[in-house]
Design a protein around this motif. Structure first.
Motif, PDB file in Angstrom:
ATOM      1  N   LYS A 311      72.951   6.899 -24.539  1.00  0.00           N
ATOM      2  CA  LYS A 311      73.422   6.509 -25.868  1.00  0.00           C
ATOM      3  C   LYS A 311      75.024   6.764 -25.756  1.00  0.00           C
ATOM      4  N   GLU A 312      75.481   7.450 -25.044  1.00  0.00           N
ATOM      5  CA  GLU A 312      77.076   7.640 -25.037  1.00  0.00           C
ATOM      6  C   GLU A 312      77.534   6.611 -24.092  1.00  0.00           C
ATOM      7  N   ASP A 313      76.889   6.078 -23.233  1.00  0.00           N
ATOM      8  CA  ASP A 313      77.237   5.027 -22.162  1.00  0.00           C
ATOM      9  C   ASP A 313      77.219   3.640 -22.928  1.00  0.00           C
ATOM     10  N   ALA A 314      76.269   3.416 -24.052  1.00  0.00           N
ATOM     11  CA  ALA A 314      75.981   2.198 -24.741  1.00  0.00           C
ATOM     12  C   ALA A 314      76.100   2.274 -26.046  1.00  0.00           C
ATOM     13  N   THR A 315      76.943   3.214 -26.482  1.00  0.00           N
ATOM     14  CA  THR A 315      76.768   3.379 -28.115  1.00  0.00           C
ATOM     15  C   THR A 315      77.329   2.036 -28.865  1.00  0.00           C
ATOM     16  N   GLU A 316      78.378   1.540 -28.373  1.00  0.00           N
ATOM     17  CA  GLU A 316      78.690   0.381 -29.194  1.00  0.00           C
ATOM     18  C   GLU A 316      77.686  -0.657 -29.081  1.00  0.00           C
ATOM     19  N   LYS A 317      76.945  -0.948 -27.993  1.00  0.00           N
ATOM     20  CA  LYS A 317      76.095  -2.182 -28.070  1.00  0.00           C
ATOM     21  C   LYS A 317      74.760  -1.865 -28.672  1.00  0.00           C
ATOM     22  N   LEU A 318      74.488  -0.485 -28.604  1.00  0.00           N
ATOM     23  CA  LEU A 318      73.179  -0.058 -29.430  1.00  0.00           C
ATOM     24  C   LEU A 318      73.648  -0.074 -31.094  1.00  0.00           C
ATOM     25  N   ALA A 319      74.907   0.086 -31.055  1.00  0.00           N
ATOM     26  CA  ALA A 319      75.276   0.087 -32.731  1.00  0.00           C
ATOM     27  C   ALA A 319      75.315  -1.327 -33.039  1.00  0.00           C
ATOM     28  N   ASP A 320      75.612  -2.287 -32.041  1.00  0.00           N
ATOM     29  CA  ASP A 320      75.455  -3.763 -32.564  1.00  0.00           C
ATOM     30  C   ASP A 320      74.055  -3.938 -32.839  1.00  0.00           C
ATOM     31  N   ILE A 321      73.030  -3.405 -32.003  1.00  0.00           N
ATOM     32  CA  ILE A 321      71.599  -4.121 -32.341  1.00  0.00           C
ATOM     33  C   ILE A 321      71.317  -3.257 -33.742  1.00  0.00           C
ATOM     34  N   ALA A 322      71.645  -2.119 -33.748  1.00  0.00           N
ATOM     35  CA  ALA A 322      71.231  -1.584 -35.216  1.00  0.00           C
ATOM     36  C   ALA A 322      71.589  -2.290 -36.431  1.00  0.00           C
ATOM     37  N   VAL A 323      73.060  -2.742 -36.398  1.00  0.00           N
ATOM     38  CA  VAL A 323      73.529  -3.618 -37.424  1.00  0.00           C
ATOM     39  C   VAL A 323      72.776  -5.018 -37.433  1.00  0.00           C
ATOM     40  N   TYR A 324      72.602  -5.746 -36.474  1.00  0.00           N
ATOM     41  CA  TYR A 324      71.657  -6.817 -36.525  1.00  0.00           C
ATOM     42  C   TYR A 324      70.482  -6.691 -36.981  1.00  0.00           C
ATOM     43  N   CYS A 325      69.804  -5.828 -36.822  1.00  0.00           N
ATOM     44  CA  CYS A 325      68.616  -5.613 -37.236  1.00  0.00           C
ATOM     45  C   CYS A 325      68.498  -4.948 -38.338  1.00  0.00           C
ATOM     46  N   GLY A 326      69.521  -4.877 -39.239  1.00  0.00           N
ATOM     47  CA  GLY A 326      69.709  -4.215 -40.650  1.00  0.00           C
ATOM     48  C   GLY A 326      69.066  -2.853 -40.545  1.00  0.00           C
ATOM     49  N   MET A 327      69.548  -2.024 -39.722  1.00  0.00           N
ATOM     50  CA  MET A 327      69.280  -0.744 -39.717  1.00  0.00           C
ATOM     51  C   MET A 327      70.569   0.227 -40.378  1.00  0.00           C
ATOM     52  N   GLY A 328      71.465  -0.584 -40.601  1.00  0.00           N
ATOM     53  CA  GLY A 328      73.089   0.208 -40.831  1.00  0.00           C
ATOM     54  C   GLY A 328      73.757  -0.634 -41.103  1.00  0.00           C
ATOM     55  N   ALA A 329      75.091  -0.473 -41.593  1.00  0.00           N
ATOM     56  CA  ALA A 329      76.333  -1.157 -41.776  1.00  0.00           C
ATOM     57  C   ALA A 329      77.484  -1.038 -41.041  1.00  0.00           C
ATOM     58  N   ARG A 330      78.372  -1.965 -40.943  1.00  0.00           N
ATOM     59  CA  ARG A 330      79.645  -1.695 -39.883  1.00  0.00           C
ATOM     60  C   ARG A 330      80.368  -0.685 -40.256  1.00  0.00           C
ATOM     61  N   THR A 331      80.387  -0.110 -41.514  1.00  0.00           N
ATOM     62  CA  THR A 331      81.221   0.911 -42.061  1.00  0.00           C
ATOM     63  C   THR A 331      80.635   2.230 -41.364  1.00  0.00           C
ATOM     64  N   GLU A 332      79.636   2.240 -40.848  1.00  0.00           N
ATOM     65  CA  GLU A 332      78.880   3.360 -40.299  1.00  0.00           C
ATOM     66  C   GLU A 332      79.584   3.666 -38.806  1.00  0.00           C
ATOM     67  N   THR A 333      79.741   5.120 -38.349  1.00  0.00           N
ATOM     68  CA  THR A 333      79.922   5.094 -36.952  1.00  0.00           C
ATOM     69  C   THR A 333      79.105   4.567 -36.132  1.00  0.00           C
ATOM     70  N   SER A 334      79.690   4.177 -34.846  1.00  0.00           N
ATOM     71  CA  SER A 334      78.804   3.746 -33.879  1.00  0.00           C
ATOM     72  C   SER A 334      77.727   4.778 -33.497  1.00  0.00           C
ATOM     73  N   THR A 335      78.118   6.213 -33.582  1.00  0.00           N
ATOM     74  CA  THR A 335      77.260   7.238 -33.227  1.00  0.00           C
ATOM     75  C   THR A 335      76.032   7.240 -34.112  1.00  0.00           C
ATOM     76  N   ALA A 336      76.651   7.105 -35.335  1.00  0.00           N
ATOM     77  CA  ALA A 336      75.348   7.359 -36.318  1.00  0.00           C
ATOM     78  C   ALA A 336      74.376   6.037 -36.356  1.00  0.00           C
ATOM     79  N   LEU A 337      74.809   4.949 -36.111  1.00  0.00           N
ATOM     80  CA  LEU A 337      74.165   3.716 -36.160  1.00  0.00           C
ATOM     81  C   LEU A 337      73.344   3.820 -34.492  1.00  0.00           C
ATOM     82  N   THR A 338      73.774   4.131 -33.752  1.00  0.00           N
ATOM     83  CA  THR A 338      72.854   4.602 -32.542  1.00  0.00           C
ATOM     84  C   THR A 338      71.762   5.497 -32.696  1.00  0.00           C
ATOM     85  N   ARG A 339      71.954   6.538 -33.627  1.00  0.00           N
ATOM     86  CA  ARG A 339      71.035   7.476 -33.774  1.00  0.00           C
ATOM     87  C   ARG A 339      70.060   6.957 -34.686  1.00  0.00           C
ATOM     88  N   LYS A 340      70.199   6.008 -35.722  1.00  0.00           N
ATOM     89  CA  LYS A 340      69.279   5.497 -36.337  1.00  0.00           C
ATOM     90  C   LYS A 340      68.463   4.589 -35.695  1.00  0.00           C
TER      91      LYS A 340
END
Length: 400
Positions: A311-340
């Motif tokens: 997760k620490e090495d792919a945080t930005e990409k995992l966050a991208d997927i989370a946003v695309y799948c409607g699990m969070g918003a771009r206003t959240e941190t990448s770490t929080a989105l990855t956790r979600k």
């Protein structure tokens, strides 16, 4: 990165990626939706083929699932012969038997009808038949001089995406270790994604194969060989799985959900054709070889654990997927989105009945599994290499 990892990684980049994996590959003509197998059969008839070998497994044959397709082929003027000897994780001997059947029946083409095992077997049958050789003569990267005979595919599960890839995985007859045939001519000329033939899939198979599709999508997206195309396919596949897999498991008669999952599987296959996979597959392949753990189930068990490592090495990409799948918003941190995102995978696994552990792993086997998994995983463009201790922790975490 250890010296041996560096050697494996750069050797792969130079000898494989630059010559094959990073090049655009052909894509099959695809028929989608109810009745698409009939449309595919009509197309096969228009290609002027005389007799096609249908490669499948005996349960599908005995259940009569092929009947509509066989009738449509006959109406299109194409004779059929059936090879129904495929078993899960097909061995070289099974494929060799299929090649013999092809020649004995005087066929001129091959149709795969089944899950990933049937499609992989059919690919190598088509290649071996064209080159008048057995499986051993096909193993490796573009080892055959002639392209495969005309080859078509009807996947009956929504997971492997094998109908879109140029790789076939075949098991050793004795050890059941897995080897691969890699050749662009293994991509079928045409395929049918027909939700009607997936209607009767049991929930546990729907669940496991669906998580296989999700694993393909994620590993292709977070790896280091991604392209614009593989990213498009990977993101689309992730969204389709999160939106439709639970419903397909709850209600197998929901053909819209089934069709969406078939498309997710296909997109995942297109993505990994160039971007490849990662450590989830590396470990899962070896659980399958050692214990016969179904591939989709192995991927489902391992996916959240491996993502926790990366997760620490792919945080930005995992966050991208989370946003695309409607699990969070771009206003959240990448770490929080990855956790979600990882939490949603845990939740999806629980909802569709994927167990959190397996009782097949023997303590005495763990060190051998680690060696095999890390050797294979070193050949994939994962965000980073994982260590022996990390792999050991994952295996222990999924052991009951």
């Amino acid at each position: 990165m250890t010296a041996i990892h560096k050697k494996l990684y750069f050797r792969l980049r130079q000898s494989l990626a630059s010559t094959l994996f990073l090049k655009p590959q052909p894509k099959p003509m695809v028929f989608i939706g109810e009745g698409s197998t009939v449309q595919l059969s009509k197309a096969i008839g228009r290609f002027g083929l005389r007799k096609i070998l249908v490669v499948t497994d005996k349960p599908l044959h005995d259940l009569g699932v092929l009947n509509t397709t066989l009738e449509a082929l006959h109406q299109a003027g194409v004779q059929t012969a059936i090879f129904d000897g495929v078993l899960p994780d097909p061995t070289a001997q099974i494929v060799d038997d299929g090649i013999v059947c092809y020649h004995q029946e005087r066929c001129d083409s091959v149709l795969a009808f089944g899950g990933g095992s049937s499609i992989d077997a059919a690919k190598v049958i088509a290649l071996g038949a064209a080159n008048n050789c057995n499986t051993a003569g096909c193993l490796g990267i573009s080892k055959c001089k002639l392209p495969a005979v005309p080859f078509f595919a009807v996947p009956t599960t929504a997971g492997t995406g094998s109908e879109a890839t140029f790789i076939a995985v075949i098991s050793n007859n004795e050890t059941h270790a897995k080897d691969a045939v890699v050749d662009p001519c293994l991509i079928p000329k045409a395929a049918a994604l027909d939700p009607e033939i997936m209607r009767g899939l049991p929930k546990h198979i729907t669940a496991a194969t669906g998580m296989d599709a999700l694993t393909h999508a994620i590993e292709s997206y977070i790896g280091r060989w991604e392209t614009d195309d593989t990213n498009y396919y990977g993101l689309a596949a992730c969204r389709l799985v999160f939106d439709n897999l639970a419903e397909a498991c709850r209600n197998g008669d929901n053909l819209q959900a089934r069709e969406s999952m078939a498309l997710a599987s296909h997109y995942g296959g297109l993505a990994i054709t160039n971007a490849l996979v990662g450590y989830v597959h590396a470990i899962s392949h070896n659980l399958g070889a050692k214990y016969g753990v179904p591939h989709g189930l192995g991927n489902a068990l391992l996916l959240p654990h491996v993502l926790e490592l990366l997760k620490e090495d792919a945080t930005e990409k995992l966050a991208d997927i989370a946003v695309y799948c409607g699990m969070g918003a771009r206003t959240e941190t990448s770490t929080a989105l990855t956790r979600k995102f990882i939490d949603q995978i845990w939740a999806l696994n629980d909802e569709i009945g994927i167990p959190r552990t397996t009782d097949v792993i023997r303590t005495d086997d763990i060190e051998g599994l680690i060696t095999a998994a890390l050797t294979e995983g070193g050949n994939y463009p994962s965000p980073r290499f994982i260590t022996e201790n990390e792999c050991r922790d994952v295996l222990r975490a999924i052991s009951s």
